[in-house]
Enzyme design. Structure first.
Site, mmCIF file in Angstrom:
data_model
loop_
_atom_site.group_PDB
_atom_site.id
_atom_site.type_symbol
_atom_site.label_atom_id
_atom_site.label_comp_id
_atom_site.label_asym_id
_atom_site.label_seq_id
_atom_site.Cartn_x
_atom_site.Cartn_y
_atom_site.Cartn_z
ATOM 1 N N SER A 52 6.280 -3.419 -7.990
ATOM 2 C CA SER A 52 4.881 -2.745 -7.086
ATOM 3 C C SER A 52 4.889 -1.256 -7.451
ATOM 4 O O SER A 52 4.271 -0.432 -7.038
ATOM 5 C CB SER A 52 6.300 -2.505 -5.178
ATOM 6 O OG SER A 52 7.286 -1.501 -5.660
ATOM 7 N N LYS A 93 9.001 4.241 -4.938
ATOM 8 C CA LYS A 93 8.262 4.563 -4.528
ATOM 9 C C LYS A 93 7.529 5.907 -5.065
ATOM 10 O O LYS A 93 8.145 6.566 -5.164
ATOM 11 C CB LYS A 93 7.450 4.480 -3.671
ATOM 12 C CG LYS A 93 8.565 2.868 -2.408
ATOM 13 C CD LYS A 93 7.040 1.965 -2.585
ATOM 14 C CE LYS A 93 7.672 0.596 -2.023
ATOM 15 N NZ LYS A 93 6.923 -1.137 -2.573
#
Length: 245
Positions: A52, A93
Site C-alpha cells: 500500500s 500510511k
C-alpha cells in the site's frame, strides 16, 4: 645517521603510531556502539507488510520509525499506527489531513485537495489520479486522515468514511513516524518531507537524528578499520626498511 640512532628513531615512531592507532580504535568503538545505542533509544524497526505504500516503501521493506507523540505529527508524515476500528493491526500510511482539514479528491486534473487547495503528490504509484474513487471528508479535531501511496491498492481512510470519525484515526493511535528505509540495501535512505505540504498551516515535521546516527556509525567503522590496519602496515614498512638497509 648511525644504525643505532636509526633504530631509536624508528622505535619512537612505531610507539607514537601504536598509540594513535589504539586511540583511533577506541574512539571508533565509542562512535560505533554509541550510534547503535542512540538509535535503539529513539528508533524502532518495522516491516511493511503490504504494497500500500509503494513505490515509497516496498512490501516487505524494513523501516526505522522514530517514537514520537501523536501531537507532533504533521501532514506528509508516514506513520506507524494501530487502531481498533481498522482491525487492531500495526499499519503504515501517510498523513494527508489533520484536525479541521477538508480533504477531497479529485480535481479535474486528478489532484487531492486540502481545504480546496490542490496538493502535488510526486510519491504516488503510477500517473493516474490521486484516487481511483472520489471522496471528501472533514477531519475532526485531534484526528488524522491517512492514505497509502499506492492509492489503487490501499485500504485506508477512504474505506472508513462511514465511520463516526470520517475515516480518521486519533493522534494517540500513532506509535512512531517513519524516518528512513533500512532494507533492502538498494532502498536505504532518509524519508524526505513532501514540499507540497510545507506551505499549508502547520508546515511539515522535522526529521529525527537518523543522519547524525548513521554518520557516527560510519565514522566509527572507518576509525576502527583504519586503526586496526596500522599494525600490519607498520610491520610491512619496517621489514621493507630493514631490507634496504
Amino acid at each position: 645517521m648511525s644504525s643505532s640512532t636509526q633504530r631509536r628513531t624508528d622505535g619512537r615512531g612505531r610507539t607514537t603510531g601504536s598509540v594513535l592507532s589504539g586511540l583511533a580504535v577506541a574512539v571508533g568503538c565509542v562512535l560505533f556502539l554509541g550510534g547503535f545505542v542512540w538509535a535503539a533509544l529513539i528508533y524502532r524497526p518495522y516491516t511493511v507488510p503490504t504494497d500500500s505504500m509503494s513505490p515509497t516503501i516496498a512490501v516487505g521493506a524494513r523501516v526505522l520509525a522514530e517514537k514520537v507523540d501523536g501531537a507532533e505529527i504533521r501532514r506528509g508524515d508516514i506513520v506507524v499506527f494501530k487502531d481498533k476500528a481498522w482491525g487492531g493491526e500495526t499499519m503504515v500510511k501517510r498523513v494527508v489531513g489533520i484536525g479541521g482539514d477538508k480533504v477531497a479528491c479529485c480535481t479535474e486534473q486528478g489532484k487531492l485537495t486540502i481545504d480546496g487547495k490542490p496538493v502535488e503528490e510526486p510519491y504516488l504509484q503510477g500517473n493516474g489520479p490521486a484516487s481511483p474513487i472520489g471522496f471528501k471528508a472533514k477531519v475532526p479535531n485531534g484526528q488524522l486522515f491517512l492514505l497509502g501511496d499506492h492509492r489503487s491498492d490501499s485500504l485506508d481512510s477512504r474505506v472508513h468514511l462511514s465511520d463516526g470519525d470520517q475515516g480518521s484515526i486519533p493522534r494517540g493511535a500513532v506509535e512512531a513516524r517513519v524516518d528512513a528505509r533500512a532494507w533492502p540495501l538498494g532502498s536505504i535512505g532518509v524519508m524526505q518531507r513532501p514540499s507540497s505540504f510545507s506551505a499549508l498551516p502547520g508546515g511539515t515535521s522535522q526529521p529525527g537524528p537518523v543522519q547524525p546516527i548513521a554518520l557516527a556509525v560510519l565514522a566509527g567503522t572507518v576509525l576502527i578499520l583504519g586503526g586496526a590496519a596500522y599494525g600490519p602496515i607498520a610491520r610491512r614498512s619496517a621489514r621493507k626498511a630493514r631490507t634496504h638497509d
